[in-house]
Design a protein around this motif. Structure first.
Motif, PDB file in Angstrom:
ATOM      1  N   PRO A  20       0.823  -1.220   0.000  1.00 12.70           N
ATOM      2  CA  PRO A  20       0.000   0.000   0.000  1.00 12.70           C
ATOM      3  C   PRO A  20       0.852   1.264   0.000  1.00 12.70           C
ATOM      4  O   PRO A  20       1.896   1.318   0.645  1.00 12.70           O
ATOM      5  N   ASP A  21       0.393   2.254  -0.740  1.00 17.48           N
ATOM      6  CA  ASP A  21       1.080   3.543  -0.818  1.00 17.48           C
ATOM      7  C   ASP A  21       0.696   4.373   0.407  1.00 17.48           C
ATOM      8  O   ASP A  21      -0.342   5.034   0.425  1.00 17.48           O
ATOM      9  N   ILE A  43      -3.290   0.711   6.997  1.00 16.51           N
ATOM     10  CA  ILE A  43      -3.467   0.289   5.606  1.00 16.51           C
ATOM     11  C   ILE A  43      -4.853   0.716   5.136  1.00 16.51           C
ATOM     12  O   ILE A  43      -5.847   0.494   5.833  1.00 16.51           O
ATOM     13  N   PHE A  97      -7.269  -1.456   0.022  1.00 14.11           N
ATOM     14  CA  PHE A  97      -6.184  -2.417  -0.161  1.00 14.11           C
ATOM     15  C   PHE A  97      -6.529  -3.759   0.470  1.00 14.11           C
ATOM     16  O   PHE A  97      -6.077  -4.806   0.003  1.00 14.11           O
ATOM     17  N   GLY A 114       4.476   2.286  -3.396  1.00 15.40           N
ATOM     18  CA  GLY A 114       4.108   1.012  -2.791  1.00 15.40           C
ATOM     19  C   GLY A 114       5.242   0.027  -2.667  1.00 15.40           C
ATOM     20  O   GLY A 114       5.049  -1.179  -2.842  1.00 15.40           O
TER      21      GLY A 114
END
Length: 755
Positions: A456-457, A482, A486, A591
């Motif tokens: 995850p970014d 998170i 995602f 990510g």
């Protein structure tokens, strides 16, 4: 030394014993109901190979001496370790073993029938072995062959010179004058050639070719001749009966094509002479030469440049099944300090195995830091995988031999090693083989996902909150959650990625390294550029000085990373930062595992690129082990730098999830479930604060020295008055009075009385 020798001998005997058990049957691992329990191993054989005996390379003497040597009988070929596996049945046109030596079925392989070459009167001697031995690559891809050993008839410009004609070399983004993706001839005619000076008599057995690496152009050679020479003046063309042999080249630019010589040729020089090329393109090619250098024990010049190792380890490429068997052998040899478990399964159902090495395997010891190595996120970057398998063997051997440095490391650190995070991709690469897999075969998971960039970014969430000045109240600077999208089942997230995330959330890692290939550098976060649309931008973390130290600790102890004389792998020269680079200043990635680890867990993660060649021939593994062995150990030892301690309440009970802040560093960490913590810091003096919900905060001055070993910095927190009141009320079955709620209740009562 005697103990060490005994330990090595014992491990070698164990490997041999398993090897003699018989040929292994194909099949999946026994299913394990719990991902985090000891694996139940089936009794399958483990294949062990003998190590190659080192060559004593010759340097050709004067003309008379050279002619005398050429007339002499050919020396024996190298031993088993450099032999590849047998050719598949469908390739029985070539009675000899194909050289690349990784797996029987090879994509893109093209072999010719072994017809007797005409011309017994040639000055170049021809090897006439009844059974031909496979030879390893000379080293164009691994850079063993220097730029000075490559020559060409003409070239379009410097960036397309002979020095760029190396198998799998990559072009720069701009394909500029200095870094292009092939040798390209200055003219398109039949008089063009590229040659290799082996600098010693060599038995040449084959040629592997590719086209030009380019985003925009399509250039490759479709057929060519091969010539050899002893003096670079008189050339002999490889024959097919009475005529010159024409070898079939490439049909596109990336898939490597192997052509074996019908009979091995002994010479010093080998030349490729293109005969045809893609209609709309130019004469451009990348190549690798297969050959066995002939030994000369009297030549010191070559002998001193050869790398040997004294470690008695299993230097070979391991299939998934063989990897499991090797883990089993190590576990049986060092059962008191090793544990094998798996963190999940791949898309194809292969278990993602991990080895834990600790004096108390299977449990987290309070005050002992957790470290991990991950390899094989890209399935075709095989060197890291094999280095991890070698490392676990080495740690086991040295612990049994009571090597004080290794004993201390094992007893003071809980080490986790995942050798193959993408076993599905590795199996594809293994099928293609070392030289024939190309640059990308097996890189992705079975469902086409790049694991390394599949996290995850969290950077965008953090930086967006900072720009809105919501830090630290609304979005913390650590343990960033998170996003919900995602976690959904429909998200494009690999099962391998989800397994790693669950693993990292379960274990309080302090430091980690993920091993990759294709370059020789250590990259540290951030990997994502902060400015939108910027492809390259230096983007440091608040812990930039710590990350620089960690990266340099690995690079500076590697045999080649900080060598200013070494040739760049492809296009980037990392010497300006001593073999290290900020990931975003190299190429931005959203990510990444490094950024995710830093922003979602306590773990400081770095990417370690261990070699220019992603999938080196197994004859290169001893040298690559020597290149990386000290670095692998030194990097693990860095987990003991900075401060550590316990955060407890007045009763001595550890406080989990207490926040540890360092003044001047906008990145916090948290305590583990037992209240212990580790904070990586460079030497210096720091004001450190511990705080937890329901407790008063505490601040201390902690000094970090230059000697190895983290400074103990404990905290005892007392509960706030409100927390004490709540605790007392709960103890007696009552709840604290809420004044606003009480006032509302009284107002309601008064209204009812009036009515």
């Amino acid at each position: 030394m005697a103990r060490r020798g005994a330990a090595a001998l014992a491990l070698a005997l164990a490997l041999l014993a398993v090897a003699l058990a018989g040929a292994a049957a194909q099949g999946a691992a026994v299913e394990d109901p719990d991902y985090y329990v000891q694996e139940i191993w089936s009794r399958e054989p483990y294949y062990a190979r003998l190590e190659p005996e080192p060559f004593s390379p010759p340097l050709p003497a004067g003309p008379g001496e050279e002619e005398r040597k050429l007339r002499a009988s050919e020396p024996r070929p190298p031993k088993k370790a450099t032999k590849p596996k047998k050719a598949p049945k469908r390739e029985k046109l070539a009675p000899e073993t194909p050289p690349p030596g990784k797996k029987s079925s090879r994509k893109g392989v093209k072999t010719k029938s072994s017809e007797k070459a005409a011309g017994d009167d040639h000055r170049v001697p021809v090897a006439r072995d009844a059974v031909r031995e496979g030879c390893p690559p000379l080293g164009l891809e691994t850079l063993k062959i220097t730029d000075f050993q490559l020559h060409a008839s003409t070239s379009k410009r410097y960036g397309l010179g002979a020095h760029r004609g190396r198998l799998n070399i990559q072009a720069g983004i701009n394909e500029n004058d200095f870094y292009d993706g092939a040798w390209c001839a200055g003219r398109n005619d039949l008089h063009q050639w590229i040659e290799v000076d082996a600098r010693r008599l060599t038995k040449f057995t084959g040629v592997i070719t590719q086209g030009r690496n380019s985003l925009w152009l399509s250039d490759w050679v479709t057929s060519y001749k091969v010539m050899v020479s002893n003096d670079s003046h008189t050339w002999v063309t490889v024959k097919n009966g009475s005529g010159d042999m024409i070898f079939e080249g490439n049909s596109e630019k990336e898939i490597p094509v192997l052509n074996e010589l019908p009979v091995p040729m002994v010479a010093r020089y080998i030349r490729i002479n293109p005969q045809s090329w893609f209609d709309n393109g130019s004469i451009c090619m990348r190549m690798e030469i297969l050959g066995c250098p002939l030994p000369d024990p009297n030549n010191y010049y070559h002998r001193r440049n050869e790398m040997t190792t004294t470690d008695d380890l299993d230097f070979k490429h391991h299939s998934y099944k063989e990897m499991r068997q090797l883990m089993k052998v190590v576990n049986e040899m060092c059962s008191n300090i090793t544990r094998i478990y798996n963190i999940g399964k791949s898309h194809q159902g292969l278990k993602l195995y991990a080895v834990e090495i600790s004096d108390h395997p299977g449990e987290h010891e309070v005050g002992e830091p957790e470290f991990h190595y991950i390899a094989g996120a890209h399935g075709n970057e095989v060197l890291g995988r094999e280095l991890m398998l070698l490392l676990m063997q080495f740690l086991c051997q040295e612990y049994l031999a009571r090597n004080s440095r290794i004993v201390r490391l094992v007893e003071e650190t809980r080490i986790h090693i995942i050798p193959s995070l993408n076993p599905d991709g590795y199996e594809k690469a293994y099928e293609g083989g070392s030289e024939l897999g190309g640059w990308s075969l097996g890189r992705w998971t079975h469902d086409g996902i790049d694991i390394n960039n599949n996290f995850p970014d969290l950077n965008t969430l953090l930086w967006g909150a900072e720009d809105r000045q919501n830090i630290p109240r609304k979005v913390p600077n650590h343990y960033i959650a998170i996003p919900e999208w995602f976690l959904s089942e429909n998200a494009t997230v690999a099962v391998e990625t989800r397994a790693v995330i669950a693993w990292m959330e379960k274990i309080p890692f302090v430091l980690g390294g993920n091993l990759q290939g294709g370059e020789l550098v250590v990259a540290y976060p951030y990997d994502m550029a902060r400015s939108t649309w910027q492809m390259q931008e230096h983007t440091p973390t608040p812990d930039d000085h710590v990350f620089r130290w960690l990266a340099y600790a690995y690079a500076s102890t590697h045999r080649l990373m900080t060598d200013a004389r070494r040739r760049v792998c492809h296009t980037e020269d990392f010497q300006k930062e001593d073999g290290t680079v900020n990931g975003a200043s190299w190429h931005t990635v959203a990510g990444s595992l490094n950024d995710f680890s830093y922003l979602h867990t306590n773990c400081f993660e770095l990417s370690i690129y261990v070699g220019c060649d992603k999938y080196p021939h197994e004859s290169e593994l001893p040298e690559e082990w020597e290149n990386n062995r000290e670095s692998l150990i030194v990097f693990m030892e860095q987990v003991h730098r900075g401060i550590k301690g316990l955060v407890r309440d007045l009763h001595g009970k550890g406080i989990p999830n207490a926040v540890i802040s360092v003044e001047g560093v906008n990145h916090d960490i948290r305590t583990a479930s037992d209240g212990d913590y580790w904070r990586l810091l460079n030497p210096g003096e720091y004001m450190v604060t511990a705080k937890a919900e329901g407790f008063t905060s505490s601040t201390k001055n902690c000094i970090v020295g230059y000697d190895m070993g983290a400074t103990q910095c404990d905290f005892t927190l007392s509960k706030t008055n409100l927390a004490r009141i709540r605790e007392i009320m709960e103890k007696f079955g009552k709840q604290p009075v809420s004044l606003p709620a009480r006032r509302l209740k009284l107002r309601g009562r008064k209204r009812r009385q009036r009515g």
